[in-house]
Design an enzyme around this catalytic site. Sequence first.
Site, PDB file in Angstrom:
ATOM      1  N   HIS A 197      44.887  -8.796  81.725  1.00 26.83           N
ATOM      2  CA  HIS A 197      44.917  -9.545  82.994  1.00 26.83           C
ATOM      3  C   HIS A 197      46.351  -9.812  83.427  1.00 26.83           C
ATOM      4  O   HIS A 197      46.712  -9.570  84.595  1.00 26.83           O
ATOM      5  CB  HIS A 197      44.153 -10.857  82.836  1.00 26.83           C
ATOM      6  N   GLU A 198      47.177 -10.298  82.514  1.00 24.74           N
ATOM      7  CA  GLU A 198      48.567 -10.608  82.863  1.00 24.74           C
ATOM      8  C   GLU A 198      49.356  -9.335  83.156  1.00 24.74           C
ATOM      9  O   GLU A 198      50.200  -9.307  84.055  1.00 24.74           O
ATOM     10  CB  GLU A 198      49.227 -11.393  81.728  1.00 24.74           C
ATOM     11  N   HIS A 201      48.801  -8.124  86.726  1.00 19.88           N
ATOM     12  CA  HIS A 201      49.597  -8.781  87.769  1.00 19.88           C
ATOM     13  C   HIS A 201      50.873  -7.985  88.064  1.00 19.88           C
ATOM     14  O   HIS A 201      51.259  -7.824  89.230  1.00 19.88           O
ATOM     15  CB  HIS A 201      49.963 -10.197  87.339  1.00 19.88           C
ATOM     16  N   GLU A 251      44.340 -13.074  91.713  1.00 21.14           N
ATOM     17  CA  GLU A 251      43.809 -13.372  90.389  1.00 21.14           C
ATOM     18  C   GLU A 251      42.526 -12.576  90.133  1.00 21.14           C
ATOM     19  O   GLU A 251      42.331 -12.035  89.033  1.00 21.14           O
ATOM     20  CB  GLU A 251      43.527 -14.871  90.254  1.00 21.14           C
TER      21      GLU A 251
END
Length: 354
Positions: A197-198, A201, A251
């Site tokens: 997930h990070e 980004h 997000e």
Amino acid sequence: MFKQFSRFSSRMSIFQRNFSPIRSRIRYYYSNPDYYKRFNYRQDQKITFTQLLKDPTSRKYLAILFGTGSLFYITHLEEAPVSGRKRFLWIPRSLELKIGNYTYNSMLSETGNSILPSDHPLAKKVENIFGRIVEAAQKDHTVDRSQLDGIKWKVHIVNDPRAPPNAFVLPGGKVFVFSSILNICQNDDGLATVLSHEFAHQLARHTSENLSKAPIYSIIGLVLYLVTGVENINRLLLDSLLRMPASRQMETEADYIGLMIMAKACFHPEESVKLWQRMSAFEKQIGGSRSLEFLSTHPASDRRIQNISEWLPKANNIYNESECGIFTGYYKAFQDTIFDKNPVEPGFTYDRFQ
């Protein structure tokens, strides 16, 4: 020194003589407000947005500004990897990397005493998991590999039980994982959910997207102020209608991209649902209800669980197409023996650093 001062004084006197007619003219303008009528403005009046629209000259400049801005916006739309979403980007990569480097140095000064050594078993484990995620992204045909080439990835484990659960990847490849999140991750697949997930980004360049939108928010805020004249209401409108929804959209996109990449990297996609269930339970435990989602930068955990559950069939297909379902055991053994140069010591558990 005194001679230089005298020459300076003489020059000032000449300037004053030449300026005196202009000064008298300015005084005349100030004493006669009618001179301001040609500009549709008086000292005792306040310019409103309606007045700007009624004035032909103002309308012309507003049309030029809107037309030029619209053209600039359209020509700087790019497609995000994996998700394919169109987003506005004009900030150069070099500036994004400078911001990442500045943030990295700030984080090191704040957490330097709590960072585990790079040869620590946990640091090596996180590094190996993150390496598999990066490798999977490089194999995706929708990913711009130039965004990944030349990046020196570096993982930092912040062993501070007092810090809130957190993890992030900075532009430029610096990864920070706080030990307090490990109990929520519980296993490699849970940690892969957080890391992917990070990583997503940065893969989608959300930092640049936020910076690119900042001038637009400022212009809209100025227009709202001209219309309403109330700054606090304008800020609330901007946050609830533009900034917060945009942040939640990024997000959600990171959730989607991360899920697909972790599946391609042979991590079990189903664990992402379990991770957010544990995160939801943790939030309720500490009193974070997140009932006002429209004023939050992140979607509520329940909504993330719902979204990921809908995406799971596609993620499972990617997992199976990557032959992970057939060769999971062999693949893990291969990773442990070949890529893990410093194997995790026997008896390692994620809750060990809580």
